[in-house]
Design an enzyme around this catalytic site. Structure first.
Site, PDB file in Angstrom:
ATOM      1  N   GLY A 128     127.194  29.359 -57.555  1.00 30.13           N
ATOM      2  CA  GLY A 128     126.042  29.292 -58.457  1.00 30.13           C
ATOM      3  C   GLY A 128     126.428  29.547 -59.891  1.00 30.13           C
ATOM      4  O   GLY A 128     125.888  28.923 -60.828  1.00 30.13           O
ATOM      5  N   CYS A 152     131.444  28.814 -50.967  1.00 31.29           N
ATOM      6  CA  CYS A 152     131.114  30.194 -51.319  1.00 31.29           C
ATOM      7  C   CYS A 152     132.242  30.731 -52.190  1.00 31.29           C
ATOM      8  O   CYS A 152     133.306  31.095 -51.679  1.00 31.29           O
ATOM      9  CB  CYS A 152     130.939  31.051 -50.063  1.00 31.29           C
ATOM     10  SG  CYS A 152     130.504  32.765 -50.427  1.00 31.29           S
ATOM     11  N   CYS A 205     126.556  35.015 -56.851  1.00 29.32           N
ATOM     12  CA  CYS A 205     126.807  33.727 -56.200  1.00 29.32           C
ATOM     13  C   CYS A 205     127.871  33.015 -57.018  1.00 29.32           C
ATOM     14  O   CYS A 205     127.614  32.599 -58.146  1.00 29.32           O
ATOM     15  CB  CYS A 205     125.532  32.897 -56.125  1.00 29.32           C
ATOM     16  SG  CYS A 205     125.781  31.251 -55.393  1.00 29.32           S
ATOM     17  N   GLU A 233     119.659  31.926 -52.996  1.00 30.64           N
ATOM     18  CA  GLU A 233     120.518  31.096 -52.164  1.00 30.64           C
ATOM     19  C   GLU A 233     119.779  30.568 -50.945  1.00 30.64           C
ATOM     20  O   GLU A 233     118.963  31.268 -50.348  1.00 30.64           O
ATOM     21  CB  GLU A 233     121.744  31.882 -51.694  1.00 30.64           C
ATOM     22  CG  GLU A 233     122.735  32.229 -52.795  1.00 30.64           C
ATOM     23  CD  GLU A 233     124.061  32.693 -52.220  1.00 30.64           C
ATOM     24  OE1 GLU A 233     124.590  32.007 -51.312  1.00 30.64           O
ATOM     25  OE2 GLU A 233     124.567  33.727 -52.666  1.00 30.64           O
ATOM     26  N   HIS A 279     123.080  22.650 -55.956  1.00 34.95           N
ATOM     27  CA  HIS A 279     122.567  23.656 -56.882  1.00 34.95           C
ATOM     28  C   HIS A 279     121.550  23.039 -57.837  1.00 34.95           C
ATOM     29  O   HIS A 279     121.746  21.932 -58.343  1.00 34.95           O
ATOM     30  CB  HIS A 279     123.695  24.262 -57.717  1.00 34.95           C
ATOM     31  CG  HIS A 279     124.602  25.140 -56.940  1.00 34.95           C
ATOM     32  ND1 HIS A 279     124.372  26.490 -56.766  1.00 34.95           N
ATOM     33  CD2 HIS A 279     125.747  24.859 -56.252  1.00 34.95           C
ATOM     34  CE1 HIS A 279     125.335  27.001 -56.016  1.00 34.95           C
ATOM     35  NE2 HIS A 279     126.175  26.037 -55.694  1.00 34.95           N
TER      36      HIS A 279
END
Length: 282
Positions: A227, A78, A224, A215, A166
């Site tokens: 991301g 994260c 994100c 997510e 991802h």
């Protein structure tokens, strides 16, 4: 842990919001059901992820942290959370107010640098495009673009691991992208046995990308961090954005600065952090 009160900090990074718990005294982490209740925006505190600050796991690190999504599932990475943990540790005095330091996440060890504006830059590591590392089933060799039929719709996407999985779908207009439809559909597809974070990326210029992310375990979030790193990695591999310069990744909650360094193959991410309020869960 549910039988005692818990002090917490509410924070966010570009709108991606967190509840931070200090467990450095050896206190047990909350169980999945309690994490989900704390994260609930109606009956709990409300957050995208719950973060726990714990003792360091590697030599030289000032602390480690773990991540729970709003549905109670665990996460490995994260980026926005890493910046918030860095800010929390500096305020706490566990990390230096000036200079660099190191923190441990579930995905590994991350160097933290101070930005020119007083913020934090996190070394997110090198992206891994090998399908087995994502994991992505159905392909043995990394490709710039994959094609998969999902519920009768042909979807073209890039795939990469940033310590978590991802998929990145390039779109002409991120504002009208079918995030709520294609996001969960791709997450449930057998190609992604551990589900996947699905990013919808619009290339504005070679140093500017607009992005929305659906997510896993959370749904669409305002930002994100991993991301944003994944989107830059996939787009740079295709030659759509430049390496070795800061790419502004504009998300609904704010803008992150992503640099993909060609020399060492690592991605570094900077962006805002904010303390919202302090409280106690009874």
């Amino acid at each position: 842990m549910s039988g005692s009160s818990m002090a917490f900090s509410k924070m966010h990074g570009a709108g991606n919001d967190f509840v931070v718990l200090d467990l450095r005294d050896g206190q047990a982490a909350p169980e999945a059901a309690l994490c989900a209740r704390i994260a609930d925006r109606h009956i709990g505190i409300g957050c995208d992820q719950l973060l726990t600050v714990e003792a360091p796991r590697s030599v030289g690190a000032v602390a480690s942290y773990r991540i729970w999504n709003s549905d109670g599932s665990t996460a490995q990475q994260c980026g926005n959370g890493a910046r918030c943990i860095a800010a929390w540790l500096v305020r706490d005095g566990a990390a230096p107010a000036a200079g660099d330091f190191v923190i441990d996440s579930p995905a590994g060890t991350h160097a933290v640098q101070r930005d020119a504006d007083g913020g934090f830059v996190i070394d997110m590591g090198a992206p891994d495009f090998i399908p087995a590392a994502v994991p992505l089933h159905g392909w043995d060799v990394a490709q710039d673009e994959y094609l998969r039929d999902v519920d009768g719709i042909a979807i073209r996407f890039g795939a990469v691991s940033m310590g978590n999985p991802h998929a990145v779908i390039e779109v002409a207009d991120v504002a009208t992208a079918p995030v709520a439809e294609l996001g969960p559909a791709l997450q449930a597809n057998a190609a992604f046995p551990q589900s996947v974070n699905v990013g919808f990326a619009e290339v504005v210029s070679r140093d500017h990308v607009r992005l929305r992310v659906f997510e896993r375990g959370v749904g669409e979030t305002l930002a994100c961090g991993s991301g944003a790193c994944a989107a830059v990695a996939v787009l740079a591999r295709r030659g759509r954005v430049d390496m070795d310069r800061a790419i502004a990744v504009e998300l609904p909650g704010g803008t992150l600065r992503i640099r993909y360094d060609q020399a060492d193959g690592r991605i570094r991410m900077g962006g805002p952090t904010a303390f919202v309020f302090e409280g106690e869960w009874l």
